[in-house]
Every structure is written in C-alpha cells, then in structure tokens.
Design an enzyme around this catalytic site. Structure first.
Site, PDB file in Angstrom:
ATOM      1  N   LYS A   1     -13.162  -8.350  -7.463  1.00  0.00           N
ATOM      2  CA  LYS A   1     -13.600  -8.805  -6.148  1.00  0.00           C
ATOM      3  C   LYS A   1     -15.032  -9.319  -6.268  1.00  0.00           C
ATOM      4  O   LYS A   1     -15.866  -8.701  -6.934  1.00  0.00           O
ATOM      5  CB  LYS A   1     -13.495  -7.667  -5.134  1.00  0.00           C
ATOM      6  CG  LYS A   1     -12.062  -7.152  -5.010  1.00  0.00           C
ATOM      7  CD  LYS A   1     -11.917  -5.958  -4.096  1.00  0.00           C
ATOM      8  CE  LYS A   1     -10.454  -5.507  -4.051  1.00  0.00           C
ATOM      9  NZ  LYS A   1     -10.246  -4.321  -3.205  1.00  0.00           N
TER      10      LYS A   1
ATOM     11  N   LYS B   1       0.838  -1.194   0.000  1.00  0.00           N
ATOM     12  CA  LYS B   1       0.000   0.000   0.000  1.00  0.00           C
ATOM     13  C   LYS B   1       0.877   1.249   0.000  1.00  0.00           C
ATOM     14  O   LYS B   1       1.824   1.356   0.792  1.00  0.00           O
ATOM     15  CB  LYS B   1      -0.919   0.002   1.224  1.00  0.00           C
ATOM     16  CG  LYS B   1      -1.979  -1.087   1.209  1.00  0.00           C
ATOM     17  CD  LYS B   1      -3.037  -0.825   0.145  1.00  0.00           C
ATOM     18  CE  LYS B   1      -4.173  -1.829   0.243  1.00  0.00           C
ATOM     19  NZ  LYS B   1      -5.246  -1.545  -0.735  1.00  0.00           N
TER      20      LYS B   1
END
Length: 334
Positions: free
Chosen positions: A217, A114
C-alpha cells in the site's frame, strides 16, 4: 530501503495551507468503523492524502505524510499502463448480501473476502466464501492476522475443499506463524500485508520464507517511488506484488492506481476498488468497467469538500498530527 527526497521538506504551514479534513460516511462497517477521516494536502503537483488510522503512532504515521507530500509536491512517476484490473472486496457479511456487494464491482473476475472477523465463526466464513465463488472465478481471502497456525490450517483446508484460493492474505499475525502455515499447506499461496506495511524491515517475512505474494500500500510505505523500489527488491526474491488500498478516498485511490501503473509487472488484480464502500467521496467515483479502473488524476470538488468537512475539533486533531509527523520526517533527514 531509503530513497532520497527529490524536494525540500515543506514547512508545517506550507503543508496545512489549503489542507482539508473530511469525514467520509461508509455503506458498511469496515475495519470496525463507519466514518473514514482523512486529511487532504494541496501542493504544486496536485493533491495528496494523509490518513493513518487513529491508533497508529507518529513514527508509523509519518510514512503516510511522506506519501502525501510526494503526491502533492512531486507528483507521480510515468505510467507503464493506463488501466488497472481490480478485485472486488467483500466485507464480513452474510452470504445473502454477497450479490449486492459484488454489483459495486462490475466485471471483476477476482474477489477478496474478509474472514476471521471477531464474533464470527468458521462456518460463517465458509458460507461467505462459497457465496462469492458462485459469482467470480478467482477468490482470495484476508484474515488480517486473526488466526493461530492451527486455526489457519483448519480454515484454509475448509476453503480449498470447494476449490483453489488465489492466495490467503495474512492468515496469522507473526512472521514465524506465516512460515509455519506455508510449510504445513504447501499448496496454498500465502500473501503478507501487515507483516510488510507495518514492519521496520518489509523484506523480513520474505527472507524468512513466509510469503509468496506481497500486498503493498502506497501510504504506509511512504509513497509511490518507495513502493516501486520495494517491488523491485521483492521481485529479486521471486515474490510478486498486489497494490491495495488503505481505505482511501478518491485522492488516495488515484495514488494507488499511479503506483500500480508504474510497476514493470502486475500479474494480479489490485485491491483498489474500495471507493464503493463510501456513501460520499471528495470526487465522483471512478468508473469501473470490465473489472478495471482507468489511471487518472483526481481533483476534489469544492462543494463535496465543504459537505464532508470534519468537525472543528477533529480538524485541529489532524492538523496537530501533521505537525508532529513532519517533525518525525525532519528528524529522519527528509
């Protein structure tokens, strides 16, 4: 992309009969939260997870309910593989904490890092990515749309000075920005996440030339079968997919694994190893070995459900959300 529903839409009472709202404590802050709330549905085929983030409106959240209903009332399609390679996920932490995080992903050869966290700068991102490179051979970064085009070009140039990136996930927020970054940095593969899962037309970013890879997803797309259908369309455009988690409980992770197992091709490690970010979960953590997870069904344990049960006011909030989202689905003819 619209798939017919194989079963009648359950009533709100049927959906909420046996539903449980849980609050999962997290080891580190992720997406700005330290507790992850989800509602678990129990149907004739097993368990499904409804966990759209609180800021999502009902139209968007309804896709997550559709996914939960598919899992609990219809079940998963037949698998093509029994084990799924997964990547480690490294939050926006200091480089000194990287080795500790990576120990939660035994055998992982790929890490997603991240970056572009609010309040941090590029030097911190570079140090974190550099620390990860010392431990795994394949590194991908995820900016969650946090950069401008110029900032993305600067950052990706800095990262690749130390070696190649597997890909850069959602460096900018908009499709035109992704197209421009890809034009200016032809040697860096660009992956789209938010530009697919939060878009009315998931293929728009691909048609515009803004992505080499699609991060998909299950819940935001409305279920495993819809994800597999989208992957087939993306393959027609030369775009490969990575199945990832939406910060799911063990129930949602099992659904993600089922989706990855159902795909004809799976060239990348999937982002389904996020269970380690929870201090407690509704079922024992799936055992990761040699960088992979087994494709298994998950049955929440009653004592864990009791211990993690959310406060009554939050239970009512989630139940009301299910009712509203079911109304949305009924209006769509599902």
């Amino acid at each position: 992309m619209q798939l017919p529903s194989a079963l009648p839409l359950p009533s709100a009472d049927e959906l909420l009969d046996g539903a449980v709202v849980v609050s999962l404590p997290m080891r580190v802050r992720f997406r700005g939260i330290t507790e992850r709330e989800v509602l678990l549905l129990r149907g004739p085929a097993g368990w499904g997870e409804f966990g759209p983030f609180p800021e999502y409106g009902d139209d968007e959240a309804a896709h997550w309910l559709q996914s939960a209903i598919e899992a609990a009332w219809q079940g998963h399609p037949a698998p093509r593989r029994s084990r799924i390679a997964v990547n480690a996920t490294v939050p926006a932490i200091g480089p000194e904490r990287v080795p500790g995080v990576l120990t939660r992903f035994p055998g992982a050869r790929t890490a997603k890092v991240k970056v572009a966290e609010t309040g941090q700068d590029l030097a911190q991102d570079v140090a974190r990515v550099r620390a990860v490179r010392e431990h795994v051979p394949h590194v991908r970064i995820d900016a969650n749309g946090g950069w401008s085009v110029d900032a993305a070009v600067r950052a990706l140039t800095a990262f690749t000075a130390d070696g190649p990136l597997e890909y850069a996930e959602q460096p900018c927020a908009t499709v035109p920005e992704l197209v421009e970054v890809r034009r200016r940095l032809p040697g860096v593969r660009i992956a789209a996440d938010e530009s697919i899962r939060r878009a009315e037309d998931p293929l728009r970013v691909v048609r515009a030339g803004g992505a080499d890879v699609a991060v998909v997803k299950v819940s935001p797309l409305g279920g495993v079968r819809r994800l597999v259908a989208l992957a087939d369309e993306l393959a027609g455009h030369g775009v490969e997919v990575v199945v990832s988690s939406a910060l799911d409980s063990a129930v949602g992770i099992a659904t993600g694994l089922a989706a990855a197992a159902a795909l004809p091709d799976l060239p990348y490690a999937c982002g389904l190893g996020t269970g380690g970010f929870f201090e407690a979960d509704v079922a024992p953590a799936l055992h990761m070995s040699d960088g992979a997870l087994d494709v298994v069904a998950v049955e929440p344990e009653p004592e864990r459900l009791d211990a993690l049960r959310a406060d009554p006011d939050r239970v009512e909030w989630w139940c009301e959300r299910v009712r509203r989202c079911r109304t949305v689905l009924a209006g769509r003819g599902l």
